[in-house]
Motif scaffolding. Structure first.
Motif, short mmCIF file in Angstrom:
data_model
loop_
_atom_site.label_atom_id
_atom_site.label_comp_id
_atom_site.label_asym_id
_atom_site.label_seq_id
_atom_site.Cartn_x
_atom_site.Cartn_y
_atom_site.Cartn_z
N PRO B 79 0.81 -1.22 0.00
CA PRO B 79 0.00 0.00 0.00
C PRO B 79 0.85 1.28 0.00
N THR B 80 2.13 1.17 0.34
CA THR B 80 2.97 2.36 0.48
C THR B 80 4.40 2.06 0.01
N ALA B 81 5.17 3.12 -0.19
CA ALA B 81 6.57 2.95 -0.60
C ALA B 81 7.37 2.25 0.49
N ALA B 84 6.66 -1.30 0.22
CA ALA B 84 7.26 -1.82 -1.01
C ALA B 84 8.73 -2.13 -0.76
N GLU B 85 9.38 -1.26 -0.02
CA GLU B 85 10.80 -1.45 0.30
C GLU B 85 10.98 -2.75 1.10
N ARG B 86 10.08 -2.93 2.09
CA ARG B 86 10.10 -4.16 2.90
C ARG B 86 9.94 -5.39 2.00
N ALA B 87 9.00 -5.31 1.07
CA ALA B 87 8.70 -6.44 0.18
C ALA B 87 9.90 -6.75 -0.71
N ILE B 88 10.49 -5.71 -1.27
CA ILE B 88 11.64 -5.91 -2.18
C ILE B 88 12.81 -6.51 -1.41
N THR B 89 13.02 -5.99 -0.20
CA THR B 89 14.09 -6.53 0.65
C THR B 89 13.85 -8.02 0.94
N ALA B 90 12.58 -8.38 1.08
CA ALA B 90 12.23 -9.78 1.36
C ALA B 90 12.30 -10.65 0.10
N GLY B 91 12.57 -10.01 -1.05
CA GLY B 91 12.75 -10.79 -2.28
C GLY B 91 11.62 -10.67 -3.28
N ALA B 92 10.61 -9.86 -2.99
CA ALA B 92 9.47 -9.73 -3.91
C ALA B 92 9.91 -9.08 -5.23
N ARG B 93 9.47 -9.64 -6.33
CA ARG B 93 9.78 -9.07 -7.63
C ARG B 93 8.52 -8.70 -8.43
N HIS B 94 7.37 -9.10 -7.90
CA HIS B 94 6.11 -8.73 -8.56
C HIS B 94 5.25 -8.02 -7.52
N LEU B 95 5.21 -6.71 -7.64
CA LEU B 95 4.47 -5.91 -6.66
C LEU B 95 3.10 -5.52 -7.21
N VAL B 96 2.18 -5.35 -6.29
CA VAL B 96 0.86 -4.80 -6.63
C VAL B 96 0.67 -3.57 -5.77
N PHE B 97 0.54 -2.44 -6.43
CA PHE B 97 0.30 -1.21 -5.68
C PHE B 97 -1.17 -0.87 -5.79
N VAL B 98 -1.78 -0.58 -4.66
CA VAL B 98 -3.21 -0.31 -4.67
C VAL B 98 -3.47 1.15 -4.36
N LEU B 99 -4.35 1.73 -5.14
CA LEU B 99 -4.87 3.05 -4.78
C LEU B 99 -6.30 3.18 -5.28
N SER B 100 -7.03 4.08 -4.66
CA SER B 100 -8.46 4.24 -4.97
C SER B 100 -8.69 5.50 -5.79
N VAL B 101 -9.60 5.40 -6.72
CA VAL B 101 -10.03 6.59 -7.45
C VAL B 101 -10.74 7.53 -6.49
N SER B 102 -11.50 6.95 -5.60
CA SER B 102 -12.26 7.75 -4.64
C SER B 102 -11.34 8.26 -3.53
N GLU B 103 -11.32 9.57 -3.36
CA GLU B 103 -10.47 10.19 -2.32
C GLU B 103 -10.83 9.63 -0.94
N GLN B 104 -12.12 9.52 -0.72
CA GLN B 104 -12.57 9.12 0.61
C GLN B 104 -12.16 7.68 0.90
N HIS B 105 -12.28 6.81 -0.12
CA HIS B 105 -11.91 5.41 0.07
C HIS B 105 -10.41 5.28 0.23
N ASN B 106 -9.65 6.06 -0.56
CA ASN B 106 -8.19 5.99 -0.45
C ASN B 106 -7.74 6.45 0.94
N MET B 107 -8.36 7.48 1.42
CA MET B 107 -8.03 8.00 2.75
C MET B 107 -8.32 6.94 3.81
N SER B 108 -9.45 6.29 3.69
CA SER B 108 -9.82 5.29 4.69
C SER B 108 -8.95 4.04 4.56
#
Lengths: 304, 304
Positions: B79-81, B84-108
């Motif tokens: 969900p955040t950079a 993502a850093e933690r994931a890459i350090t753990a060996g992840a090479r396929h990341l999924v970044f999530v964000l919402s079109v809706s401001e309110q949903h993204n905030m929540s």
């Protein structure tokens, strides 16, 4: 005027699957409640052997109650010429004759070969009053519990024989097992519509047993179909399969079509109240998703 | 090679919704069982705050187990950079970044404005190893629990901003609430595919909460989409809605696609065994139909 016509089959296909006898007054109350939601087509009951289906022994009373609702098109299912005669005598003017493409299913359903059922159809058409309408329900039009997948040409051949005798007002292709997939729905309807332009009305009858009730309905819609059977609360379940769901739920179709901007003429919130009442019937096997989803009320249904 | 690619998201989207902590060994066992059914893409876990989602605190161990399965493409959600850093350090090479079109949903969801999330995306792309792949999950791409329907132009505008920064490997449009209807799925995908030809892979993430999981998947398929998220046993349910179902069930999609002659590469019977195991997890909220229908065994699954 609605853009899609939903035929509420709960009072026949649904009630028929319920073990404990539903009092006639309760059935009439549900029928009236459905009417109040905007439902204007209903499969009200079936004239069948009282010994075989005791739940529908009150067919004449139900038909009489349905006929009192102004503008309600109440069809009744008849499996044989003898039962058609009973229905017509009771005042029925919109009959539904059912036969199966699959010999084995037809035999198990009405104890006749498909050819014998086609002869019954001709006999019923001869006794139908001038003002009467006839729908044919083609059971196992896509798939049979005994014979598996049926090819479009098998179903088209049965249609050819029926239509060759007399043109019905409407033909419904029924996914009896719920196992059809959208590509097959599309393929058969496209071919049938092209081959039989004399048929004014085509309908699709979906079951949701394998989770494809809405997907298959969508496929039929995309093929040009505008008349769909559905059962309030998804009432239907197969007596041979406890827990397996039956007809696609009316509220799921209303939700889908209204969300697509296609008017069904049915008030969803009012329908959900009826669906909850129907789901509470002793012995009811229900299905569908919208009823549960809306009950949670977590999501404001702001779809505008 | 399969004709459709199903991304099994049960181990992330599904497990995340389960209250009681599932032992890491059990998660690994399920992952291996899924792999054995033919699953070759999985959302294995998410690197998130352990305090916020204790169920996924074992993300590094799960990722390590997934990486041992030959040919399995294991993506992990971040969900955040920082995560993502933690994931890459753990060996992840396929990341999924999530964000919402809706401001309110993204905030929540991630306590950031959509604009802040877009900046995080740029930061993650800068830290992604050469061999890494990035998928973007666009949450509330069609509809938001707080804001209701989102117009295609709102979602396209967010896509424009993201793609303007850096081209991701894949974009998934997600029906977070399950309230989208097939026409809207089609409209957005048709426009997105036309507007962003530089995107090689598009995916659709369906929820079945309102019974349209398969219908919406079909609509996306008809619009040209070939990658679909699904969760084994329909695991997912929303923590705020007891009884409401979540993700479309993997077995329902496999049933539909295989029935359409579209190979998924997944063995349905083997998958059903895993689905039953997953459904038996304490606290599991499940969905889908095929699992129940096949359990009845009333109908010989002769689909040939």
């Amino acid at each position: 005027m609605s853009d899609v016509q939903i035929v509420e089959v709960g009072p026949r296909d649904g009630f028929q699957s319920v073990g404990p006898i539903i009092p006639t007054e309760k059935k009439v109350e549900i029928l009236q409640a459905l009417y109040a939601t905007g439902v204007r087509r209903v499969e009200a009951t079936s004239f069948v052997s009282k010994a075989a289906v005791p739940q529908l022994a009150d067919a004449p009373e139900i038909l009489m109650a349905a006929d009192k609702l102004d503008g309600l098109d109440a069809q009744v299912l008849v499996p044989t010429a003898r039962q058609a005669e009973r229905a017509i005598t009771a005042g029925a003017r919109h009959l539904v004759f059912v036969l199966s493409v699959s010999e084995q299913h037809n035999m198990s359903n009405v104890r006749r070969s498909t050819t014998e059922s086609i002869d019954e159809y001709a006999a019923i058409m001869r006794m139908l009053p001038q003002s009467g309408k006839m729908r044919i329900n083609i059971a196992t039009a896509f798939d049979c519990p005994f014979e598996g997948r049926l090819e479009p040409k098998q179903t088209l051949s049965v249609l050819q024989q029926l239509i060759g005798l007399e043109t019905p007002h409407e033909i419904a292709l029924c996914d009896t097992t719920g196992r059809v997939t959208p590509d097959h729905v599309d393929a058969l309807f496209v071919e049938a519509l092209e081959k039989f332009p004399e048929i004014q009305n085509w309908a699709f009858h979906a079951h949701d047993t394998y989770g494809l009730g809405t997907a298959n309905t969508l496929a039929a819609w995309n093929s040009g179909i505008r008349i769909f059977d559905a059962s309030v609360a998804g009432l239907g379940g197969c007596p041979f399969a406890p827990g397996a769901t039956g007809n696609v739920a009316t509220e799921d179709l209303v939700w889908m079509f209204e969300g697509m901007g296609v008017s069904s003429g049915i008030d969803l919130n009012a329908l959900l109240a009826v669906a909850r009442d129907v789901a509470a019937l002793p012995g009811a096997q229900t299905g569908g998703r919208v009823r549960d989803a809306m009950a949670q009320k977590l999501i404001t249904p702001n779809r505008s």
